[in-house]
Design a protein around this motif. Structure first.
Motif, short mmCIF file in Angstrom:
data_model
loop_
_atom_site.label_atom_id
_atom_site.label_comp_id
_atom_site.label_asym_id
_atom_site.label_seq_id
_atom_site.Cartn_x
_atom_site.Cartn_y
_atom_site.Cartn_z
N GLU A 155 34.06 -77.92 -52.77
CA GLU A 155 35.29 -78.10 -53.54
C GLU A 155 36.20 -76.88 -53.48
O GLU A 155 37.42 -76.99 -53.65
CB GLU A 155 34.98 -78.43 -55.00
N LEU A 156 35.62 -75.69 -53.25
CA LEU A 156 36.40 -74.46 -53.25
C LEU A 156 36.80 -74.02 -51.83
O LEU A 156 37.52 -73.04 -51.67
CB LEU A 156 35.62 -73.34 -53.93
N ALA A 157 36.31 -74.73 -50.82
CA ALA A 157 36.53 -74.28 -49.44
C ALA A 157 38.01 -74.24 -49.08
O ALA A 157 38.46 -73.35 -48.35
CB ALA A 157 35.77 -75.20 -48.47
N SER B 86 42.42 -62.11 -61.31
CA SER B 86 43.25 -61.70 -60.17
C SER B 86 42.46 -61.58 -58.88
O SER B 86 43.00 -61.17 -57.85
CB SER B 86 43.92 -60.35 -60.49
N THR B 87 41.19 -61.95 -58.92
CA THR B 87 40.33 -61.83 -57.74
C THR B 87 40.48 -63.04 -56.82
O THR B 87 40.47 -64.18 -57.30
CB THR B 87 38.85 -61.70 -58.17
N PRO B 88 40.60 -62.83 -55.51
CA PRO B 88 40.60 -63.97 -54.59
C PRO B 88 39.28 -64.74 -54.68
O PRO B 88 38.21 -64.13 -54.81
CB PRO B 88 40.77 -63.33 -53.22
N ILE B 89 39.35 -66.04 -54.59
CA ILE B 89 38.15 -66.86 -54.73
C ILE B 89 37.12 -66.52 -53.67
O ILE B 89 35.91 -66.52 -53.92
CB ILE B 89 38.54 -68.35 -54.67
N LYS B 90 37.57 -66.15 -52.48
CA LYS B 90 36.64 -65.83 -51.39
C LYS B 90 35.81 -64.59 -51.70
O LYS B 90 34.75 -64.38 -51.09
CB LYS B 90 37.40 -65.63 -50.08
N ASP B 91 36.26 -63.74 -52.65
CA ASP B 91 35.55 -62.51 -52.97
C ASP B 91 34.59 -62.67 -54.15
O ASP B 91 33.94 -61.70 -54.55
CB ASP B 91 36.56 -61.38 -53.29
N LEU B 92 34.51 -63.86 -54.73
CA LEU B 92 33.61 -64.08 -55.86
C LEU B 92 32.17 -64.20 -55.37
O LEU B 92 31.90 -64.62 -54.25
CB LEU B 92 34.00 -65.36 -56.60
N SER B 93 31.23 -63.83 -56.24
CA SER B 93 29.82 -63.99 -55.92
C SER B 93 29.45 -65.47 -55.97
O SER B 93 30.21 -66.31 -56.46
CB SER B 93 28.95 -63.21 -56.93
N GLN C 124 33.48 -73.61 -59.98
CA GLN C 124 33.38 -74.99 -59.51
C GLN C 124 33.19 -75.94 -60.70
O GLN C 124 33.86 -76.98 -60.79
CB GLN C 124 32.19 -75.11 -58.55
N LEU C 125 32.31 -75.59 -61.63
CA LEU C 125 32.09 -76.42 -62.81
C LEU C 125 33.36 -76.51 -63.66
O LEU C 125 33.73 -77.59 -64.14
CB LEU C 125 30.94 -75.85 -63.64
N LEU C 126 34.03 -75.38 -63.85
CA LEU C 126 35.25 -75.39 -64.66
C LEU C 126 36.32 -76.30 -64.07
O LEU C 126 36.97 -77.08 -64.78
CB LEU C 126 35.79 -73.96 -64.80
#
Length: 593
Positions: A360-362, A404-411, A419-421
């Motif tokens: 879903e986040l791709a 402010s963090t890019p999604i690709k940089d999240l753990s 994803q749940l949110l």
């Protein structure tokens, strides 16, 4: 008690952060230690340091001379050219390892469904993980370090592993240090809990339930800044004491103190209110599976499934790996059509799935978290309160800085929570969770469960995490022999049915059935007699514990007497723990009979 190994003044830095500073910690014989903490705080690193896999920047790790240490880490180190047999038992002749009951137990518990002569390189990642665990457990180590050993094990496998580790050594021998997010497993196996946080390790007595109690007490005395986490853990404690009666016997932590802490705590879920809200959103018809059958390649997976899923239903789905849980969820969500029968969905049904992947986040990897939230609703109602997406993220453990963090940089764990949110902000009225615990630590699992408690809709959960299943669902179903079966007795009933199915495959011949029945009856009487004796002894030990604790309060200013009381209390608790272990073993045996 013998000191086996320990670290003195351990310090370790990674390029972007401090991991440990001046840490001193030890492992003694008889220790069964569960390691918990937030993802990224150093749990796996601690195991690697103590096992000798990683050198600290300063300080030292000292092992007692001659002790044998084994570790299961998260890296895949199996030689892909070896067969399963060669990887697990090496070059040992068959008559040697086959005559060892412990090795037979490991092979049956972990590898019973695999071809002994298959190359490990041809196995799936989960199968290779089980082979690596089996390779470790057939050894004769004095200390075992296990990093997420329950990954890729189904509920039966986790139950087997807990039983194996509890029986592996005598209570005063050997040592176990395990990192896992499986809270049922922590309660079933561990007598100590290490919480890794902020470069330190805090030690708590008992497994997860006892850790929650002590942490609530610690947080109750902390500054007001800790109020939010305190309330969450109080709710978790309330469920542990009210919603899981099986946990009240072991560990026997301070029940009166727990009751005082939760006496004003409301139930975990207002089931009646949630049912009313769900009915209003969904109507009476949700999803009906009517005589549904499906298979692959001519082999049946599900046969004649009849299931009418109602509004507000919160159901867990159990089954061995490959039994058909994901297939069942695909039928429910419409991703798969049945071979026979039909799936009927209500007109107002809106289904969302938290899948095992993060697909879903791709497509939004380049966006910042704040930018993604701006594409969704501006508010969400949870627990009767209207919350902004930012407040929901904070409830799920996101600090404001991460907006402010890019999604690709999240753990991985942060992406899982996001994803749940995003799914909840779309306001589905049927939520399907397929192995939702991936990449989440125990704190984040508690936060997710807290959010789901106030979610008014139909919830379907397929997971091998027993704690989560019992925590967020009100009833369970199992896929057994291609059919769906309701489980009024929950997970325990499922384990009994699975054991009965295995026993049926090895049923005694007619010539031995009568003697076996006589032997079973005699054993049943002996078990009942021993259980009654154990309960009397446990009550006497409980009375003695209360007297010692009262004496400790009275002599709190006399350090000499306090030390004597403490030593006596430790001795009583050790005896109590051994009796409780035996009581639980006999209780399971009595239930099986």
């Amino acid at each position: 008690m013998v000191h086996l190994l320990g670290g003195r003044s351990i310090a370790l830095d990674f390029p972007t952060r401090h991991v440990f500073t001046d840490l001193t910690i030890g492992v003694n014989s008889g220790d069964r230690i569960g390691v918990v903490g937030r993802n990224g705080d150093g749990k796996s690193t601690l195991l690697r340091i103590l096992s000798g896999r990683l050198e600290p920047d300063s300080g030292e790790v000292v092992h007692r001379g001659g002790i044998r240490v084994g570790m299961l880490d998260q890296a895949d180190t199996l030689d892909p050219e070896l067969t399963i047999a060669r990887a697990v038992v090496g070059d040992r002749p068959e008559h040697e390892w086959a005559s060892d009951p412990r090795i037979r137990d490991v092979l049956g518990g972990l590898l019973g469904d695999l071809d002994w002569h298959t190359r490990t390189g041809d196995l799936s990642g989960g199968q290779r993980r089980r082979v690596a665990l089996a390779e470790l457990l057939v050894g004769e180590q004095d200390v075992l370090f296990l990093d997420e050993p329950t990954n890729h094990l189904d509920i039966e496998g986790v139950s087997w592993l807990a039983r194996h580790l509890n029986q592996r050594w005598r209570s005063a021998d050997g040592a176990l240090v395990v990192v896992t997010h499986d809270r049922w497993f922590l309660d079933a196996v561990c007598t100590l809990t290490w919480e890794v946080h902020d470069g330190t390790v805090e030690v708590f007595e008992g497994g997860y339930a006892a850790y929650v109690l002590q942490r609530v007490e610690r947080d109750r005395l902390a500054a007001q800044a800790e109020t939010k986490r305190q309330n969450l853990m109080r709710k978790e404690l309330a469920w542990l004491r009210r919603g899981a009666p099986a946990r009240t016997a072991k560990p026997r932590f301070r029940i009166e103190a727990a009751n005082q802490l939760i006496e004003n705590e409301p139930p975990v879920r207002d089931s009646v209110k949630l049912q009313q809200l769900a009915t209003a959103r969904l109507g009476k018809d949700v999803i009906d599976l009517l005589g549904v059958s499906v298979g692959y390649g001519g082999e049946p997976v599900l046969t004649d499934v009849e299931w009418r899923i109602g509004p507000g239903e919160r159901s867990g789905i159990l089954g061995a790996n490959g039994a058909g849980k994901t297939t069942l969820l695909k039928l429910i969500t419409g991703l798969l059509d049945p071979d026979h029968g039909r799936v009927k969905r209500g007109k107002t049904v809106k289904i969302a799935t938290l899948s095992q992947q993060l697909t879903e986040l791709a497509d939004v990897d380049q966006l910042r978290v704040r930018e993604l939230l701006e594409t969704k609703r501006s508010s969400y109602v949870a627990g009767g309160k209207e919350l902004t997406p930012g407040q929901l993220l904070e409830q799920l453990g996101f600090p404001n800085a991460l907006l402010s963090t890019p999604i690709k940089d999240l753990s991985g764990g942060q992406r899982r929570r996001l994803q749940l949110l995003m799914i909840l902000l779309d306001e589905p009225n049927v939520l399907v969770l397929d192995e939702p615990t991936n990449d989440l630590d125990t704190d984040m699992l508690a936060a997710m469960e807290d959010l789901l408690d106030s979610w008014p809709g139909t919830l379907l959960v397929a997971t091998h995490d027993r704690y989560l299943l019992e925590r967020v669902t009100d009833q369970q179903y199992a896929i057994l022999d291609h059919r769906l079966r309701h489980l009024p007795g929950g997970v325990d009933q499922y384990l009994q049915l699975s054991a009965q199915a295995r026993d049926a495959a090895d049923a005694p011949t007619a010539a031995t059935e009568a003697p076996a029945r006589q032997s079973t009856a005699a054993r049943s009487r002996a078990v009942s007699k021993e259980l009654a004796a154990l309960e009397r002894r446990l009550q006497r030990l409980q009375d003695r514990t209360e007297k010692i604790e009262s004496a400790m309060v009275a002599d709190s200013a006399d350090y000499t007497k306090l030390a004597e009381h403490s030593a006596e209390l430790n001795s009583v608790r050790a005896e109590q723990g051994e009796l409780e272990d035996r009581w639980l073993e006999l209780s399971v045996e009595a239930a099986d009979d």
